[in-house]
Design a protein around this motif. Structure first.
Motif, short mmCIF file in Angstrom:
data_model
loop_
_atom_site.label_atom_id
_atom_site.label_comp_id
_atom_site.label_asym_id
_atom_site.label_seq_id
_atom_site.Cartn_x
_atom_site.Cartn_y
_atom_site.Cartn_z
N ILE A 168 8.04 -23.82 54.08
CA ILE A 168 7.63 -25.21 54.29
C ILE A 168 6.11 -25.35 54.18
N THR A 169 5.38 -24.41 54.72
CA THR A 169 3.92 -24.47 54.69
C THR A 169 3.39 -24.43 53.27
N GLN A 170 3.95 -23.56 52.45
CA GLN A 170 3.53 -23.47 51.06
C GLN A 170 3.85 -24.78 50.31
N ILE A 171 5.03 -25.32 50.54
CA ILE A 171 5.41 -26.58 49.91
C ILE A 171 4.47 -27.69 50.36
N LEU A 172 4.22 -27.76 51.67
CA LEU A 172 3.32 -28.77 52.22
C LEU A 172 1.94 -28.69 51.58
N ASN A 173 1.40 -27.49 51.48
CA ASN A 173 0.07 -27.31 50.90
C ASN A 173 0.03 -27.73 49.43
N LEU A 174 1.07 -27.44 48.69
CA LEU A 174 1.12 -27.84 47.28
C LEU A 174 1.22 -29.36 47.14
N ILE A 175 2.02 -30.00 47.99
CA ILE A 175 2.13 -31.46 47.96
C ILE A 175 0.78 -32.09 48.30
N LYS A 176 0.14 -31.60 49.34
CA LYS A 176 -1.15 -32.15 49.74
C LYS A 176 -2.19 -31.97 48.65
N ARG A 182 -1.58 -31.82 45.44
CA ARG A 182 -1.22 -32.75 44.37
C ARG A 182 -1.63 -34.19 44.72
N LEU A 183 -1.49 -34.55 45.98
CA LEU A 183 -1.82 -35.91 46.41
C LEU A 183 -3.29 -36.09 46.78
N GLY A 184 -4.03 -34.99 46.85
CA GLY A 184 -5.44 -35.07 47.23
C GLY A 184 -5.64 -35.31 48.72
N ILE A 185 -4.70 -34.86 49.52
CA ILE A 185 -4.79 -35.02 50.98
C ILE A 185 -5.42 -33.76 51.56
N HIS A 197 12.46 -23.52 41.62
CA HIS A 197 13.01 -24.19 42.80
C HIS A 197 11.88 -24.74 43.66
N LEU A 198 10.86 -23.93 43.87
CA LEU A 198 9.71 -24.33 44.68
C LEU A 198 9.07 -25.59 44.12
N MET A 199 8.79 -25.60 42.83
CA MET A 199 8.11 -26.74 42.23
C MET A 199 9.01 -27.97 42.16
N PHE A 200 10.32 -27.77 42.05
CA PHE A 200 11.20 -28.94 42.10
C PHE A 200 11.13 -29.60 43.47
N VAL A 201 11.16 -28.80 44.53
CA VAL A 201 11.07 -29.35 45.89
C VAL A 201 9.72 -30.05 46.07
N VAL A 202 8.66 -29.46 45.55
CA VAL A 202 7.33 -30.08 45.64
C VAL A 202 7.32 -31.42 44.90
N ASP A 203 7.80 -31.43 43.66
CA ASP A 203 7.79 -32.66 42.87
C ASP A 203 8.69 -33.73 43.46
N TYR A 204 9.87 -33.34 43.91
CA TYR A 204 10.82 -34.28 44.50
C TYR A 204 10.25 -34.86 45.80
N SER A 205 9.66 -34.01 46.62
CA SER A 205 9.06 -34.46 47.88
C SER A 205 7.88 -35.40 47.62
N THR A 206 7.07 -35.06 46.64
CA THR A 206 5.92 -35.90 46.28
C THR A 206 6.39 -37.27 45.81
N TRP A 207 7.41 -37.28 44.95
CA TRP A 207 7.95 -38.55 44.48
C TRP A 207 8.52 -39.37 45.64
#
Length: 93
Positions: free
Chosen positions: A3-11, A13-16, A51-61
């Motif tokens: 979850i932490t890795q996914i969270l960091n990638l989303i942030k 991507r979003l510039g958070i 799988h990781l990047m799909f979860v990141v992209d789906y979560s970001t969307w």
């Protein structure tokens, strides 16, 4: 999945850069992982970058379109469909 890795990638991507939205983003991530595993029957692999990047992209969307009535973008639909087909194929082996 990490979850932490996914969270960091989303942030990233979003510039958070703060933790203000972490609770909300983590809730989205956990809901998507549960949806993919329980409802879609996808066996997520923590070592699979696809799988990781799909979860990141789906979560970001999901985060960005929370107030939108538009449907899921075609690229996410295609990737989800492919993940489901692949997962179902490996379950029947």
């Amino acid at each position: 999945m990490d979850i932490t890795q996914i969270l960091n990638l989303i942030k990233a991507r979003l510039g958070i850069s703060t933790t203000v939205r972490d609770t909300y983003l983590i809730a989205i991530i956990e809901a998507i992982i549960k949806e993919l595993e329980d409802e879609k029957g996808i066996n997520l692999d923590i070592n699979n970058s696809y799988h990781l990047m799909f979860v990141v992209d789906y979560s970001t969307w999901r985060y960005q379109s929370r107030d939108s009535e538009k449907g899921m973008p075609r690229h996410l639909q295609f990737r989800l469909h492919n993940l489901m087909i692949h997962s179902w194929g490996t379950q029947n082996v």
